[in-house]
Every structure is written in C-alpha cells, then in structure tokens.
Design an enzyme around this catalytic site. Sequence first.
Site, mmCIF file in Angstrom:
data_model
loop_
_atom_site.group_PDB
_atom_site.id
_atom_site.type_symbol
_atom_site.label_atom_id
_atom_site.label_comp_id
_atom_site.label_asym_id
_atom_site.label_seq_id
_atom_site.Cartn_x
_atom_site.Cartn_y
_atom_site.Cartn_z
ATOM 1 N N ASN A 108 10.131 2.828 3.594
ATOM 2 C CA ASN A 108 9.416 1.794 4.343
ATOM 3 C C ASN A 108 10.024 0.406 4.178
ATOM 4 O O ASN A 108 9.436 -0.590 4.614
ATOM 5 C CB ASN A 108 7.948 1.758 3.920
ATOM 6 C CG ASN A 108 7.181 2.948 4.445
ATOM 7 O OD1 ASN A 108 7.575 3.560 5.438
ATOM 8 N ND2 ASN A 108 6.096 3.301 3.778
ATOM 9 N N GLY B 147 0.791 -1.225 0.000
ATOM 10 C CA GLY B 147 0.000 0.000 0.000
ATOM 11 C C GLY B 147 0.821 1.271 0.000
ATOM 12 O O GLY B 147 0.359 2.307 -0.478
ATOM 13 N N ASP B 148 2.036 1.216 0.536
ATOM 14 C CA ASP B 148 2.943 2.369 0.519
ATOM 15 C C ASP B 148 4.367 1.840 0.392
ATOM 16 O O ASP B 148 5.208 2.054 1.262
ATOM 17 C CB ASP B 148 2.773 3.214 1.778
ATOM 18 C CG ASP B 148 3.507 4.543 1.686
ATOM 19 O OD1 ASP B 148 3.956 4.907 0.576
ATOM 20 O OD2 ASP B 148 3.655 5.224 2.721
ATOM 21 N N PHE B 149 4.621 1.139 -0.718
ATOM 22 C CA PHE B 149 5.880 0.419 -0.919
ATOM 23 C C PHE B 149 6.959 1.391 -1.374
ATOM 24 O O PHE B 149 7.413 1.385 -2.508
ATOM 25 C CB PHE B 149 5.669 -0.698 -1.945
ATOM 26 C CG PHE B 149 6.700 -1.792 -1.909
ATOM 27 C CD1 PHE B 149 6.653 -2.763 -0.926
ATOM 28 C CD2 PHE B 149 7.699 -1.853 -2.864
ATOM 29 C CE1 PHE B 149 7.590 -3.779 -0.902
ATOM 30 C CE2 PHE B 149 8.646 -2.868 -2.849
ATOM 31 C CZ PHE B 149 8.597 -3.836 -1.861
ATOM 32 N N SER B 150 7.371 2.249 -0.442
ATOM 33 C CA SER B 150 8.334 3.306 -0.743
ATOM 34 C C SER B 150 9.702 2.959 -0.164
ATOM 35 O O SER B 150 9.837 2.074 0.687
ATOM 36 C CB SER B 150 7.864 4.639 -0.163
ATOM 37 O OG SER B 150 7.883 4.601 1.251
#
Length: 271
Positions: free
Chosen positions: A203, A197-200
Amino acid sequence: MIHAESEQACPAVPLPASMSAVLAGYEWARDAIGESGGAVYRLHGKARAPDLYLKHGKDAVADDITDEMARLGWLAGHIPVPAVAHFVRTPGQAWLLMTAVHGRTAYQVLKSSPDAHPAVVDALAAFLRRLHAIPVGECPFNSDHAFRLARARTRIDAGLVDVDDFDEERDGWTAEQVWEALQRLLPFTPDPVVTHGDFSLDNLLIHQGEVAGCIDVGRVGIADRYQDIAILWNCLGEFGPSLQRRFLLQYGIADLDQRKLQFHLMLDELF
C-alpha cells in the site's frame, strides 16, 4: 497501484452514465487477487490520458469504498494520496475512480532491488513519522481498537474471517481463538495518532527513492500508533530481522512494546 503480475485484461464493465463518457477509449485490466468481494480495475492505454483506477463494490463493500472516498479527500491536504476523479454511490453499489500514484509498491522494490533495502526502509519510516505527526484534532475519523474490535466481532459472527490467511504463528487457529487471545492482551493505554490502518508494503508507492504516496486508505483514523507499526514491522520480516530493526530505529522506537505489537498483529488477522 496493482502488481502487474496479478492483473488480467478484461472487458469494460457496466458503469453509471456519468462515468461512461469519462472512461470511453480506455483499456481495462482487473486485479486478479480481488478486494474482499469488490473489484479493482486499472484503466490505461488511452491516448493523451492518464492511467486511472476504479474500485467497485456492492453492499458492505460499497460502504468500505465510500469510507475510502471520504478519507482520500481529507488526506489530500496532509500526505500524497490518489485524487478522487469521480465517485458514484447508489443504495447498493459504489464506484470510486482515482488517479494513479507514480512508482512501484515498496514490496516490489524490496523484492527486486536488495541494494535498495536500507534506503527504502528509511523512506518508509520517514513517511510513517509524517503521517503520525498529523494533529489528531484535525482528523474526523475514528479507528481505535475498541471500534475495530467491534467490527472484528461482527466479521467473526458473520463467518467472514479467512482463517487460511493467518500468519504462520497462528496457523491452524480459529477466529475465536484469535479473539480470545486478543482479550488477554487488554487493557492497554493507547498512544493515539492518525493511522493508515493497513500500512503494508503493498500500500506504499516508491518513486525515485521516496514514498510517492499511499493507497487503500479506507481504514484511516485515530488509533494507537502500533496499528501501523505492527503491520509494517510484520511485512518487513520477509526480508530479515535487520530491516525490522532498522525500521524501528529510524521511526524512533528504542524498546518495542511486545504487548501492543502482538495485539495489533492478531487484530489484523480478523480483517
């Protein structure tokens, strides 16, 4: 799990009674960037005790922290994530205490070690393939684009979207303009997988050349795979198009779906 340069030493904060004894003797540092109205603390410096991380938030942020707690418990059986050490929820607040994941963020490694760029990208792609290979039938969480669009609409109506944080391509846009552009890219046929969902880059933690784990998992759920692909591809753009191409190749994408890519990049602007 927090950039050292973004931390500020701080005094201990008021805690639920069940947490106070556990955290006695720790030094406190707060993430100076913040967490959308919540707070993230690193607890460190206690003799013979591991570093811990504490998230605290009220109202809607407390709901997000509760979502993350539930997802951490489920993800632990599939991929490396922080372990939940303690969790307290009251009607208006939530406290989530977690173990630390070894390593530095992928962003820190890419920024400081240019020679490691290819290996880091390969490790990120391998980790994403591993995440996306989890059987969707085992995942109890939904994060598909219809669900996220509904949440985005709520955020727009409540004035919660930070338009000053939009990517350069949408500099000067309003949240409504992003919303209207999203509608023009619908419908599309999703390819559902278990997504972060927020594969930055911030993270994902790298240790000894491998992804040691991922953090900030409150958006985990079944969604189109481009939810994750788009965010990581966009992050890698800071380090040049060759790394973006390498990521797609290592993940297994020969032809990039530009429609899905743009949809998920614009959807992410609203969170």
